[in-house]
Scaffold this active site. Sequence first.
Site, mmCIF file in Angstrom:
data_model
loop_
_atom_site.group_PDB
_atom_site.id
_atom_site.type_symbol
_atom_site.label_atom_id
_atom_site.label_comp_id
_atom_site.label_asym_id
_atom_site.label_seq_id
_atom_site.Cartn_x
_atom_site.Cartn_y
_atom_site.Cartn_z
ATOM 1 N N HIS A 208 63.328 -10.786 105.812
ATOM 2 C CA HIS A 208 62.219 -11.502 106.474
ATOM 3 C C HIS A 208 62.267 -12.998 106.174
ATOM 4 O O HIS A 208 61.239 -13.638 105.991
ATOM 5 C CB HIS A 208 60.886 -10.905 105.998
ATOM 6 C CG HIS A 208 60.721 -9.476 106.369
ATOM 7 N ND1 HIS A 208 60.561 -9.041 107.658
ATOM 8 C CD2 HIS A 208 60.765 -8.357 105.607
ATOM 9 C CE1 HIS A 208 60.480 -7.718 107.685
ATOM 10 N NE2 HIS A 208 60.596 -7.270 106.451
ATOM 11 N N GLU B 273 63.551 -20.951 83.578
ATOM 12 C CA GLU B 273 62.993 -21.536 82.340
ATOM 13 C C GLU B 273 64.097 -22.014 81.408
ATOM 14 O O GLU B 273 64.009 -23.080 80.830
ATOM 15 C CB GLU B 273 62.226 -20.453 81.574
ATOM 16 C CG GLU B 273 60.878 -20.100 82.111
ATOM 17 C CD GLU B 273 60.152 -19.223 81.121
ATOM 18 O OE1 GLU B 273 60.456 -18.032 81.062
ATOM 19 O OE2 GLU B 273 59.285 -19.748 80.421
ATOM 20 N N GLU C 101 61.000 -11.542 87.072
ATOM 21 C CA GLU C 101 61.162 -11.950 85.670
ATOM 22 C C GLU C 101 62.553 -12.526 85.434
ATOM 23 O O GLU C 101 62.715 -13.542 84.751
ATOM 24 C CB GLU C 101 60.902 -10.753 84.745
ATOM 25 C CG GLU C 101 61.376 -10.892 83.316
ATOM 26 C CD GLU C 101 60.711 -12.028 82.524
ATOM 27 O OE1 GLU C 101 59.746 -12.624 83.046
ATOM 28 O OE2 GLU C 101 61.176 -12.335 81.424
ATOM 29 N N TRP D 75 52.510 -31.591 73.993
ATOM 30 C CA TRP D 75 52.989 -31.199 75.310
ATOM 31 C C TRP D 75 52.115 -31.986 76.277
ATOM 32 O O TRP D 75 50.910 -31.735 76.385
ATOM 33 C CB TRP D 75 52.827 -29.695 75.527
ATOM 34 C CG TRP D 75 53.363 -29.211 76.836
ATOM 35 C CD1 TRP D 75 54.669 -28.968 77.126
ATOM 36 C CD2 TRP D 75 52.631 -28.923 78.028
ATOM 37 N NE1 TRP D 75 54.800 -28.524 78.419
ATOM 38 C CE2 TRP D 75 53.566 -28.502 79.004
ATOM 39 C CE3 TRP D 75 51.297 -28.971 78.370
ATOM 40 C CZ2 TRP D 75 53.193 -28.125 80.288
ATOM 41 C CZ3 TRP D 75 50.913 -28.599 79.660
ATOM 42 C CH2 TRP D 75 51.859 -28.194 80.595
ATOM 43 N N ARG E 277 55.028 -24.997 70.481
ATOM 44 C CA ARG E 277 53.836 -25.117 71.333
ATOM 45 C C ARG E 277 53.892 -26.359 72.209
ATOM 46 O O ARG E 277 53.112 -26.518 73.136
ATOM 47 C CB ARG E 277 52.574 -25.185 70.471
ATOM 48 C CG ARG E 277 52.346 -23.988 69.578
ATOM 49 C CD ARG E 277 51.160 -24.203 68.702
ATOM 50 N NE ARG E 277 49.974 -24.423 69.497
ATOM 51 C CZ ARG E 277 49.227 -23.432 69.990
ATOM 52 N NH1 ARG E 277 49.582 -22.183 69.741
ATOM 53 N NH2 ARG E 277 48.177 -23.662 70.726
ATOM 54 N N LYS F 244 63.144 -16.284 84.056
ATOM 55 C CA LYS F 244 63.879 -16.549 82.825
ATOM 56 C C LYS F 244 65.028 -17.517 83.073
ATOM 57 O O LYS F 244 65.297 -18.423 82.292
ATOM 58 C CB LYS F 244 64.457 -15.251 82.241
ATOM 59 C CG LYS F 244 63.483 -14.504 81.400
ATOM 60 C CD LYS F 244 63.136 -15.259 80.143
ATOM 61 C CE LYS F 244 61.785 -14.943 79.554
ATOM 62 N NZ LYS F 244 60.672 -14.835 80.439
ATOM 63 N N CYS G 89 49.749 -27.792 72.550
ATOM 64 C CA CYS G 89 50.106 -28.817 71.563
ATOM 65 C C CYS G 89 49.892 -28.170 70.204
ATOM 66 O O CYS G 89 49.234 -27.154 70.092
ATOM 67 C CB CYS G 89 49.188 -30.033 71.659
ATOM 68 S SG CYS G 89 49.299 -30.891 73.200
ATOM 69 N N ASN H 252 44.171 -30.903 71.041
ATOM 70 C CA ASN H 252 44.872 -29.972 71.932
ATOM 71 C C ASN H 252 43.843 -29.538 72.973
ATOM 72 O O ASN H 252 42.794 -29.012 72.619
ATOM 73 C CB ASN H 252 45.380 -28.767 71.132
ATOM 74 C CG ASN H 252 46.038 -27.732 72.026
ATOM 75 O OD1 ASN H 252 46.396 -28.041 73.161
ATOM 76 N ND2 ASN H 252 46.168 -26.509 71.544
ATOM 77 N N GLY H 253 44.136 -29.798 74.247
ATOM 78 C CA GLY H 253 43.191 -29.407 75.296
ATOM 79 C C GLY H 253 43.104 -30.503 76.348
ATOM 80 O O GLY H 253 43.970 -31.362 76.445
ATOM 81 N N LYS I 93 54.836 -22.939 74.661
ATOM 82 C CA LYS I 93 54.751 -21.488 74.413
ATOM 83 C C LYS I 93 53.401 -20.916 74.804
ATOM 84 O O LYS I 93 53.304 -19.804 75.288
ATOM 85 C CB LYS I 93 54.984 -21.214 72.921
ATOM 86 C CG LYS I 93 54.994 -19.732 72.567
ATOM 87 C CD LYS I 93 56.123 -18.995 73.250
ATOM 88 C CE LYS I 93 56.146 -17.539 72.910
ATOM 89 N NZ LYS I 93 57.150 -16.807 73.701
HETATM 90 C C1 AGP Z 1 57.296 -16.777 79.442
HETATM 91 O O1 AGP Z 1 58.734 -16.840 79.458
HETATM 92 C C2 AGP Z 1 56.692 -18.064 79.894
HETATM 93 N N1 AGP Z 1 56.908 -19.029 78.864
HETATM 94 C C3 AGP Z 1 55.288 -18.005 80.419
HETATM 95 O O2 AGP Z 1 55.405 -17.560 81.742
HETATM 96 C C4 AGP Z 1 54.295 -17.065 79.697
HETATM 97 O O3 AGP Z 1 54.631 -15.730 79.944
HETATM 98 C C5 AGP Z 1 52.911 -17.333 80.282
HETATM 99 O O4 AGP Z 1 52.599 -18.673 80.006
HETATM 100 C C6 AGP Z 1 51.838 -16.411 79.690
HETATM 101 O O5 AGP Z 1 51.750 -16.632 78.310
HETATM 102 P P1 AGP Z 1 50.937 -15.563 77.432
HETATM 103 O O6 AGP Z 1 51.658 -14.257 77.553
HETATM 104 O O7 AGP Z 1 50.957 -16.130 76.044
HETATM 105 O O8 AGP Z 1 49.545 -15.482 78.004
#
Ligand code: AGP
Length: 612
Positions: free
Chosen positions: A508, A491, A484, A75, A27, A488, A2, A101-102, A607
């Site tokens: 498998h 996401e 990855e 968030w 965020r 991506k 957040c 935030n938390g 983020k």
């Molecule tokens: C990346 O595309 C994602 N948003 C997420 O997996 C991110 O890599 C993960 O949350 C780790 O974040 P950080 O690198 O800030 O620790």
Amino acid sequence: MCGIAGYIGKKDAKNFLLNALKKLEYRGYDSAGIVILSEKKDLNCAKSVGKIKDLEKKISKIDLSGKSGIAHTRWATHGSPTEINAHPHHDCQKEIFVAHNGIIENYKSLRADLEKLGHKFISETDTEVISHLVESNFKGNIEEAVLNSLKQMKGAYAIAVISKHDPDKIVVAKKSSPLVIGVGVGENFIASDASAIIGYTDKIIYLDDDELGIITSNNYKIISTISENNIEKKQCKLELEEYEIQKGGHKYFLFKEIFEGPEVVKNSVRGRIVSEAGLVKLGGLEVLDQQRLRKINRIIIIACGTANYAGKVGEYMIEEYAGIPVEVEIASEFRYRKPIIDSQTAVIAISQSGETADTLASIQEAKRKGALVLGIVNTVGSTIARETDAGIYNHAGSEISVASTKAFISQIIVLALLTVYLGRTREMSLVTGKRLTDEIKKLPKLMKKILNSCSEIEKLAKKYSAYRNFFFLGRKYNYPIACEGALKLKEIANTIHAEGYAGGEMKHGPIAMIDENFPCFFIAPRDSVYEKMWSNMEEVKARGGQIIAITTEGNKEIENLADDVIYIPKTLEMLTPILTAVPLHLFAAYMGIELGLDIDQPRNLAKSVTVE
Ligand code: AGP
């Protein structure tokens, strides 16, 4: 997770607060709110579901003038994204407001106790408990009320509290979630991260855990929430520039950051390669006892999400070229395991934000067990950067798009540099060290070549935009890239499902899914496992699956098997992930555009995941 912002000073608070929320929106962005203390000492609040622009529309119709206030972009963790659940939350009399935030882990028991005392709650959030707790502890001094409330709370928090009873201050406190104070002239600023304060001041104070700040327009005071003693905090110079958080002519941060890749490689490498000696210099590690570093006989890489996949590339690099056993752990799993760690174990945390709660908790656990804890972090001054024994900054610049691309590229580059750094104190020869570092320096030019053919990737996204399932397959260095690429796509083009698999795993089980509606990306550069990937492609072809292959320039034979081919320039096997990642990041971005989705702030994401 957040975004929190606060202002107290000589100007209208609203302007800074709204600008700050826009910079913090990456965020968390499912709802937002603002509360401002008027000249008449009334606390006027407005909240909205959706983006900051929705909140802006709402407050354009009301009077929110005043010289102090707090704001929040959310968030959701507890309670759905509704206006009622948006922060700031208030007490029964609407005289104390809190942005948080938390996660307050014991909020249910606290809420039950407060309800027995007659407090009336209106939201489903854990945060609202804080405002009522402060109200119940208030005896005329707001920081004392906050301090006593923190002693009753368990969990992670960064909070900002404003009260009409004690109007000329904002109280902040931090435990696990980030919070910075910007020190101005006749005004002070509060934010979840320094990017929100760019352009207002370059004097920053990073709050540490168990610290509470009392912020007025001309001063600040930091105390320990444990000893209640005053704490002298160092003012740091804010290094970020305004341009870093603009889009640089691109329509989306995501494209800006993908196209920044070549520059990011240069910045990550700058001043760190000693070519003629085939050596790498990593200033951040020079504080370490080099003898201890030489005795490290095991490495555990800890990270989440995309950073975890970068770590997996590093696993192959370090094992092959530095001869040190490596295992890569998902941080949220590692923190609850019983890891076998000793002083000859190095734990390396990889984190773009430097605030990921699972990663932070894992390295704190590793430190408790005596490991040497290093960081590969992009955000300067972040909590993880400060928690580790030493580390290497990525220098990838501020990454705003929620989906991580340029930071991922930089993480792999830094791991390649670390491989040479470690290898050259072990068995790696000068010749090998020089070959690796020379090839690393060629990468920006090779990446540009791929980026220049981005229109081919855009055409592929259009061609496959009707499909809703994809496999991504790779082996060795490109197995993590398969993971990855799938992440991506999920996401960014998040109405599509995708899975990344080791190429050899297809037979498998997953191959049961293959038919003409299930396209497969094969990441198959001409490397040591190319022939194995060829067999996997044949297995898929035989079942009517469509194949999109990523392979090395000149490898024309693959066109007999693949429906579509993306060519990458030749480089060392260990460095192919840098080149194979680029078309996959572009494919996900173009697919998100094709599907009309918000590619900078995809739904449900944040983020920096600063809660468990
Ligand atoms: C990346 O595309 C994602 N948003 C997420 O997996 C991110 O890599 C993960 O949350 C780790 O974040 P950080 O690198 O800030 O620790």
